[in-house]
Design a protein around this motif. Structure first.
Motif, PDB file in Angstrom:
ATOM      1  N   SER A 241       3.229  26.170  18.560  1.00  0.00           N
ATOM      2  CA  SER A 241       4.347  26.693  18.742  1.00  0.00           C
ATOM      3  C   SER A 241       5.010  26.811  19.933  1.00  0.00           C
ATOM      4  O   SER A 241       6.777  27.241  19.250  1.00  0.00           O
ATOM      5  CB  SER A 241       3.609  28.335  18.887  1.00  0.00           C
ATOM      6  OG  SER A 241       2.162  28.152  17.775  1.00  0.00           O
ATOM      7  N   LEU A 242       4.644  26.554  21.133  1.00  0.00           N
ATOM      8  CA  LEU A 242       5.839  26.159  21.942  1.00  0.00           C
ATOM      9  C   LEU A 242       7.103  25.076  21.268  1.00  0.00           C
ATOM     10  O   LEU A 242       8.005  25.235  21.652  1.00  0.00           O
ATOM     11  CB  LEU A 242       4.837  25.923  23.726  1.00  0.00           C
ATOM     12  CG  LEU A 242       6.492  25.106  24.645  1.00  0.00           C
ATOM     13  CD1 LEU A 242       7.267  26.332  24.894  1.00  0.00           C
ATOM     14  CD2 LEU A 242       4.998  24.628  25.461  1.00  0.00           C
ATOM     15  N   ILE A 243       6.201  23.803  21.000  1.00  0.00           N
ATOM     16  CA  ILE A 243       7.046  22.700  20.527  1.00  0.00           C
ATOM     17  C   ILE A 243       7.900  22.930  19.261  1.00  0.00           C
ATOM     18  O   ILE A 243       9.128  23.081  19.561  1.00  0.00           O
ATOM     19  CB  ILE A 243       5.919  21.901  19.580  1.00  0.00           C
ATOM     20  CG1 ILE A 243       5.316  21.296  21.214  1.00  0.00           C
ATOM     21  CG2 ILE A 243       7.069  20.373  19.560  1.00  0.00           C
ATOM     22  CD1 ILE A 243       3.621  20.638  20.605  1.00  0.00           C
ATOM     23  N   ARG A 244       7.443  24.042  18.216  1.00  0.00           N
ATOM     24  CA  ARG A 244       8.328  24.858  17.426  1.00  0.00           C
ATOM     25  C   ARG A 244       9.330  25.892  18.143  1.00  0.00           C
ATOM     26  O   ARG A 244      10.293  25.383  17.791  1.00  0.00           O
ATOM     27  CB  ARG A 244       8.104  25.212  16.591  1.00  0.00           C
ATOM     28  CG  ARG A 244       6.902  24.388  15.333  1.00  0.00           C
ATOM     29  CD  ARG A 244       6.534  25.808  14.531  1.00  0.00           C
ATOM     30  NE  ARG A 244       5.942  24.905  13.658  1.00  0.00           N
ATOM     31  CZ  ARG A 244       4.627  25.276  13.272  1.00  0.00           C
ATOM     32  NH1 ARG A 244       3.437  25.487  13.727  1.00  0.00           N
ATOM     33  NH2 ARG A 244       4.010  24.663  12.271  1.00  0.00           N
ATOM     34  N   MET A 245       8.990  26.241  19.115  1.00  0.00           N
ATOM     35  CA  MET A 245      10.295  26.792  19.747  1.00  0.00           C
ATOM     36  C   MET A 245      11.276  26.204  21.033  1.00  0.00           C
ATOM     37  O   MET A 245      12.710  26.291  20.694  1.00  0.00           O
ATOM     38  CB  MET A 245       8.926  27.897  21.081  1.00  0.00           C
ATOM     39  CG  MET A 245       8.869  29.442  20.490  1.00  0.00           C
ATOM     40  SD  MET A 245       8.347  29.952  22.080  1.00  0.00           S
ATOM     41  CE  MET A 245       9.783  30.128  23.400  1.00  0.00           C
ATOM     42  N   ILE A 246      10.557  24.984  21.441  1.00  0.00           N
ATOM     43  CA  ILE A 246      11.823  24.229  21.888  1.00  0.00           C
ATOM     44  C   ILE A 246      12.734  24.059  20.866  1.00  0.00           C
ATOM     45  O   ILE A 246      14.142  23.051  21.335  1.00  0.00           O
ATOM     46  CB  ILE A 246      11.194  23.048  22.567  1.00  0.00           C
ATOM     47  CG1 ILE A 246       9.937  23.767  23.694  1.00  0.00           C
ATOM     48  CG2 ILE A 246      12.382  22.048  23.224  1.00  0.00           C
ATOM     49  CD1 ILE A 246      10.910  24.670  24.909  1.00  0.00           C
ATOM     50  N   VAL A 247      11.769  23.186  19.372  1.00  0.00           N
ATOM     51  CA  VAL A 247      12.960  22.445  18.496  1.00  0.00           C
ATOM     52  C   VAL A 247      14.068  23.693  18.526  1.00  0.00           C
ATOM     53  O   VAL A 247      15.239  22.667  17.745  1.00  0.00           O
ATOM     54  CB  VAL A 247      12.470  21.947  17.434  1.00  0.00           C
ATOM     55  CG1 VAL A 247      13.229  21.520  15.968  1.00  0.00           C
ATOM     56  CG2 VAL A 247      11.142  20.793  17.610  1.00  0.00           C
ATOM     57  N   GLY A 248      13.715  24.622  18.035  1.00  0.00           N
ATOM     58  CA  GLY A 248      14.618  25.566  17.988  1.00  0.00           C
ATOM     59  C   GLY A 248      15.726  26.080  18.966  1.00  0.00           C
ATOM     60  O   GLY A 248      16.608  26.052  17.987  1.00  0.00           O
ATOM     61  N   PRO A 260      -0.216  28.758  15.697  1.00  0.00           N
ATOM     62  CA  PRO A 260      -0.355  27.640  16.041  1.00  0.00           C
ATOM     63  C   PRO A 260      -0.619  27.016  14.715  1.00  0.00           C
ATOM     64  O   PRO A 260      -1.165  27.928  13.392  1.00  0.00           O
ATOM     65  CB  PRO A 260      -1.213  27.174  16.883  1.00  0.00           C
ATOM     66  CG  PRO A 260      -1.794  28.601  16.848  1.00  0.00           C
ATOM     67  CD  PRO A 260      -0.710  29.583  16.773  1.00  0.00           C
ATOM     68  N   THR A 261      -0.503  25.579  14.353  1.00  0.00           N
ATOM     69  CA  THR A 261      -1.135  24.605  13.258  1.00  0.00           C
ATOM     70  C   THR A 261      -1.622  23.725  14.341  1.00  0.00           C
ATOM     71  O   THR A 261      -2.025  23.863  15.546  1.00  0.00           O
ATOM     72  CB  THR A 261      -0.317  24.957  12.542  1.00  0.00           C
ATOM     73  OG1 THR A 261       1.032  23.796  13.407  1.00  0.00           O
ATOM     74  CG2 THR A 261       0.413  25.638  11.592  1.00  0.00           C
ATOM     75  N   ASP A 262      -2.730  22.551  13.392  1.00  0.00           N
ATOM     76  CA  ASP A 262      -3.359  21.540  14.255  1.00  0.00           C
ATOM     77  C   ASP A 262      -2.504  20.181  15.297  1.00  0.00           C
ATOM     78  O   ASP A 262      -0.923  20.596  14.071  1.00  0.00           O
ATOM     79  CB  ASP A 262      -4.084  21.084  12.895  1.00  0.00           C
ATOM     80  CG  ASP A 262      -5.285  21.667  12.768  1.00  0.00           C
ATOM     81  OD1 ASP A 262      -5.811  22.220  13.287  1.00  0.00           O
ATOM     82  OD2 ASP A 262      -5.867  21.394  11.447  1.00  0.00           O
ATOM     83  N   MET A 263      -2.636  19.674  16.167  1.00  0.00           N
ATOM     84  CA  MET A 263      -1.366  19.128  16.252  1.00  0.00           C
ATOM     85  C   MET A 263      -1.881  17.679  15.852  1.00  0.00           C
ATOM     86  O   MET A 263      -2.951  17.422  15.083  1.00  0.00           O
ATOM     87  CB  MET A 263      -1.814  18.511  17.610  1.00  0.00           C
ATOM     88  CG  MET A 263      -1.400  17.779  18.774  1.00  0.00           C
ATOM     89  SD  MET A 263      -0.326  18.373  18.717  1.00  0.00           S
ATOM     90  CE  MET A 263      -0.282  19.069  20.690  1.00  0.00           C
ATOM     91  N   THR A 264      -0.486  17.412  15.108  1.00  0.00           N
ATOM     92  CA  THR A 264      -0.736  16.127  13.961  1.00  0.00           C
ATOM     93  C   THR A 264       0.514  15.514  15.031  1.00  0.00           C
ATOM     94  O   THR A 264       0.732  15.087  15.678  1.00  0.00           O
ATOM     95  CB  THR A 264       0.531  16.790  12.768  1.00  0.00           C
ATOM     96  OG1 THR A 264       1.659  17.130  13.399  1.00  0.00           O
ATOM     97  CG2 THR A 264      -0.336  17.786  11.918  1.00  0.00           C
ATOM     98  N   GLY A 269       5.113  13.288  17.982  1.00  0.00           N
ATOM     99  CA  GLY A 269       5.942  12.085  18.098  1.00  0.00           C
ATOM    100  C   GLY A 269       7.389  13.353  18.769  1.00  0.00           C
ATOM    101  O   GLY A 269       8.280  12.512  18.971  1.00  0.00           O
ATOM    102  N   LEU A 270       7.423  14.653  18.326  1.00  0.00           N
ATOM    103  CA  LEU A 270       8.820  15.120  18.995  1.00  0.00           C
ATOM    104  C   LEU A 270       8.695  15.319  20.889  1.00  0.00           C
ATOM    105  O   LEU A 270       9.772  15.601  20.821  1.00  0.00           O
ATOM    106  CB  LEU A 270       8.502  16.866  18.591  1.00  0.00           C
ATOM    107  CG  LEU A 270       8.388  16.721  16.453  1.00  0.00           C
ATOM    108  CD1 LEU A 270       8.582  18.125  16.279  1.00  0.00           C
ATOM    109  CD2 LEU A 270      10.312  16.884  17.100  1.00  0.00           C
ATOM    110  N   LEU A 271       6.919  15.369  21.188  1.00  0.00           N
ATOM    111  CA  LEU A 271       7.105  15.383  22.541  1.00  0.00           C
ATOM    112  C   LEU A 271       7.405  14.247  23.235  1.00  0.00           C
ATOM    113  O   LEU A 271       7.537  14.124  24.210  1.00  0.00           O
ATOM    114  CB  LEU A 271       5.799  15.704  22.260  1.00  0.00           C
ATOM    115  CG  LEU A 271       4.543  17.205  21.912  1.00  0.00           C
ATOM    116  CD1 LEU A 271       3.500  17.012  22.515  1.00  0.00           C
ATOM    117  CD2 LEU A 271       5.526  18.242  23.222  1.00  0.00           C
ATOM    118  N   GLN A 272       7.439  13.030  22.119  1.00  0.00           N
ATOM    119  CA  GLN A 272       8.479  11.887  22.297  1.00  0.00           C
ATOM    120  C   GLN A 272       9.677  12.068  22.751  1.00  0.00           C
ATOM    121  O   GLN A 272      10.331  11.095  23.133  1.00  0.00           O
ATOM    122  CB  GLN A 272       8.172  10.205  22.187  1.00  0.00           C
ATOM    123  CG  GLN A 272       6.058  10.777  22.531  1.00  0.00           C
ATOM    124  CD  GLN A 272       6.061  10.589  23.885  1.00  0.00           C
ATOM    125  OE1 GLN A 272       5.592  10.127  24.392  1.00  0.00           O
ATOM    126  NE2 GLN A 272       4.872  11.460  23.922  1.00  0.00           N
TER     127      GLN A 272
END
Length: 334
Positions: A241-248, A260-264, A269-272
């Protein structure tokens, strides 16, 4: 390393999750604060933001009053009030009133940024840029309104005079470090998203600090993102959920906090991505054991007097559980 008696606190944005009403959001903020009080947190701060569908803390002082009313010992305040958006006189009146209603519990954290986009900042205050450049003088005005000596002035915030409201300077760059040091005020750095200048800003603040009637020695609060769960895997799942927020935020497509969803591999890749990786540098995700090790390293790096945790999780029960586990980590250091 300052691990003993390091205070721990919460910075909240009153996040609006998908399929939740604003009323539910505000009730959840109070529920979190009540649990935080039981968990031993020092303070619960709300941050002023505007024109974001996923952030409910735009009327910051009103929410502070709501949370203070429903708690009894927790320090409640602003992390922060974006001062260039406001008249210093009005802020002094608001926080003087709050501090009279809830004595020795109200904090006034002050920041220079608009807490929104440029167009909205102009809608809030047409002379925003001028006010932002005058931030040090605007802080002076607030301090004057809170002083007993201002009783002889023609312009007074009568409900603020002589009322005890500690002021904190907030920052995400080195400019604020110089100001906090010069004024002898406690300094809170937004390292939960502005990671680049953290250590430089703290060094400036400590080296240049001038004791004042408010503070004899430097006092540093450092922000971190924390998502703690009963396992590393569960914490990673919640962090999507946090990763999606940051992308937004980075793409200008802000939306409600998503479940939240499963970590894929896509999320990993987004975290990198360099921007996301830098923004989340001080983000600690995992089980108690994992996060405890990360927090220990962070405290060794910063020697912070206080850690203020931001936990952007979709579900309130998961957020409360994360803050409970984080409080257990911090207690184990003392």
């Amino acid at each position: 390393m300052k691990t003993k008696n390091t205070a721990y606190s919460i910075l909240d944005l009153a996040l609006v999750s998908k399929d939740h009403t604003l009323k539910e959001t505000f009730n959840n903020a109070l529920k979190l604060a009540q649990h935080a009080e039981a968990f031993g947190y020092t303070r619960y701060w709300l941050a002023e933001h505007h024109n974001s569908p996923n952030i409910g803390s735009s009327a910051t002082s009103i929410l502070i009053g709501y949370v203070a009313q429903g708690t009894s010992t927790l320090h409640v305040g602003s992390g922060g009030i974006m001062l260039p958006n406001h008249s210093p006189l009005i802020i002094a009146e608001q926080f003087g009133t709050l501090a009279s209603l809830y004595p020795n519990r109200i904090d006034l954290g002050l920041g220079r940024a608009p807490g929104t986009d440029r167009q909205t900042a102009q809608a809030i205050r047409s002379d925003f840029m001028e006010a932002a450049h005058s931030f040090p003088q605007e802080v002076d005005k607030i301090q004057k309104y809170f002083s007993k000596e201002n009783a002889t002035s023609k312009v007074r915030a009568t409900v603020a005079e002589g009322v005890e409201v500690p002021i904190y300077i907030l920052g995400s760059s080195t400019d604020s470090a110089h100001l906090a040091a010069k004024k002898g005020l406690p300094y809170a750095f937004a390292s939960h998203f502005a990671t680049t200048h953290l250590l430089e800003a703290l060094a400036i603040y400590r080296n240049e600090f001038q004791p004042s009637k408010d503070l004899k020695e430097p006092y540093v609060i450092a922000g971190v993102n924390t998502i703690v769960a009963d396992s590393d895997e569960e914490a990673e799942r919640l962090s999507t959920s946090l990763i999606r927020m940051i992308v937004g935020i980075l793409t200008g497509k802000r939306d409600f906090v998503q479940p939240p969803t499963d970590m894929t591999d896509e999320f990993r890749g987004l975290l990198q991505n360099p921007q996301i990786h830098q923004m989340l540098k001080y983000s600690f995700v995992g089980s108690k054991a994992t996060v405890k090790s990360q927090i220990a390293d962070f405290m060794k790096q910063t020697n912070a007097d206080e850690i203020i945790a931001v936990t952007n999780i979709y579900d309130i029960e998961d957020r409360i559980r994360s803050y409970e586990l984080f409080s257990e980590i911090m207690k184990e250091f003392s």
